[in-house]
Design an enzyme around this catalytic site. Structure first.
Site, PDB file in Angstrom:
ATOM      1  N   PRO A   2       0.837  -1.206   0.000  1.00  0.00           N
ATOM      2  CA  PRO A   2       0.000   0.000   0.000  1.00  0.00           C
ATOM      3  C   PRO A   2       0.869   1.253   0.000  1.00  0.00           C
ATOM      4  O   PRO A   2       1.794   1.368   0.795  1.00  0.00           O
ATOM      5  CB  PRO A   2      -0.783  -0.101   1.315  1.00  0.00           C
ATOM      6  CG  PRO A   2      -0.592  -1.490   1.806  1.00  0.00           C
ATOM      7  CD  PRO A   2       0.678  -2.000   1.217  1.00  0.00           C
ATOM      8  N   GLU A   3       0.577   2.152  -0.922  1.00  0.00           N
ATOM      9  CA  GLU A   3       1.294   3.427  -0.995  1.00  0.00           C
ATOM     10  C   GLU A   3       0.396   4.521  -0.404  1.00  0.00           C
ATOM     11  O   GLU A   3      -0.713   4.244   0.029  1.00  0.00           O
ATOM     12  CB  GLU A   3       1.649   3.732  -2.453  1.00  0.00           C
ATOM     13  CG  GLU A   3       2.620   2.742  -3.079  1.00  0.00           C
ATOM     14  CD  GLU A   3       4.049   2.902  -2.548  1.00  0.00           C
ATOM     15  OE1 GLU A   3       4.307   3.861  -1.809  1.00  0.00           O
ATOM     16  OE2 GLU A   3       4.887   2.055  -2.880  1.00  0.00           O
TER      17      GLU A   3
END
Ligand code: ZN
Length: 279
Positions: A2-3
């Site tokens: 996840p960014e």
């Protein structure tokens, strides 16, 4: 992994339900996250109310009321995900469901469940200022705020002789520009990823900052449409599929000039770029 856009989307997905929810119980099934979950974690949270949820870099900060206000600091690591379930429709516990936080909300009783197969995520409780948290103290400015400007990047990189791509991914300079977004924003700004950071002009940093903000905002907007998948189902977390210019497209023709895109590495991370469009 996840960014920033995914984490921001998780925050926006959780906030309507969790605002003003009271934590009625906490169950930790496996304390072995990236850092061990503290022995007093359950007791520290139980009985508090969630005021709101903030994001700093890729951390979620659940602001909690109580005799001493505190914060639940959560990071999703590589594979972490939160799901919410009504207590009356709680799915069976799966292998990597490490933490359950039971909540009394305005919409009834819920469980906020944390699943993380690779256990690179983390959860901490702390009271006091964010600056007292070692994990937060060293972070650079948020990319989507006015704190990130071309002038700021220009000034802070005068002594950085390493590649601009690595500078852009350095969390002490600016947070939340992960590999995908560094690739895309450098392409869109026409900057060669290997160019020394101190050899990029002020005008080009201003262009780069505009593109960083635009790429992240587009990803967050794309995330809104996948919100249900991301926070509310029991499956694996989904990742946003944007129509990338360069990321994951090495060997394919540049969408602007048709030159085959090239692959190289910076600090072990894959960089794809156009040798014609990026200088
Ligand atoms: Zn090109």
């Amino acid at each position: 992994m996840p960014e920033l856009p995914e984490v921001e989307t998780v925050r926006r997905g959780l906030e309507p339900l969790l605002n003003s929810a009271r934590i009625t119980a906490v169950v930790v099934r496996d304390r072995r996250l990236r850092w061990p979950v503290a022995e007093d974690f359950e007791a520290s949270l139980t009985g508090r109310w969630i005021r709101h949820i903030e994001r700093r870099s890729k951390y979620l900060l659940f602001r909690l009321t109580g005799p001493q206000p505190g914060t639940l600091l959560a990071h999703l690591g590589m594979t972490g995900s939160f799901t919410t379930h009504r207590v009356t429709a709680l799915p069976e516990i799966r292998t990597h469901d490490h933490v359950d936080i039971r909540l009394a909300t305005q919409d009834g009783d819920y469980v906020l469940r944390y699943n993380d197969p690779r256990r690179f995520g983390s959860m901490h409780f702390f009271s006091g200022e964010d600056g007292s948290q070692p994990l937060l103290a060293e972070l650079g400015p948020e990319p989507l705020t006015d704190a990130l400007t071309g002038e700021y990047l220009y000034r802070e990189t005068r002594r950085r002789t390493g590649p601009i791509k690595q500078a852009l991914m350095d969390n002490t300079l600016v947070v939340g520009v992960g590999n995908i977004y560094a690739n895309e924003s450098l392409f869109r700004a026409g900057i060669h990823p290997s160019r020394p950071a101190n050899r990029v002009s002020l005008a080009r940093y201003e262009r780069l900052v505009r593109e960083v903000k635009a790429v992240l905002a587009e990803a967050i907007a794309a995330g809104g449409s996948t919100l249900r998948d991301f926070v509310n189902t029991a499956g694996e977390p989904g990742y946003f599929q944007l129509d990338y210019f360069v990321y994951g497209r090495d060997g394919q023709p540049c969408r602007v000039c048709a030159t085959p895109l090239r692959l190289m590495r910076h600090g072990g991370r894959a960089t794809v770029f156009c040798p014609t469009c990026q200088r």
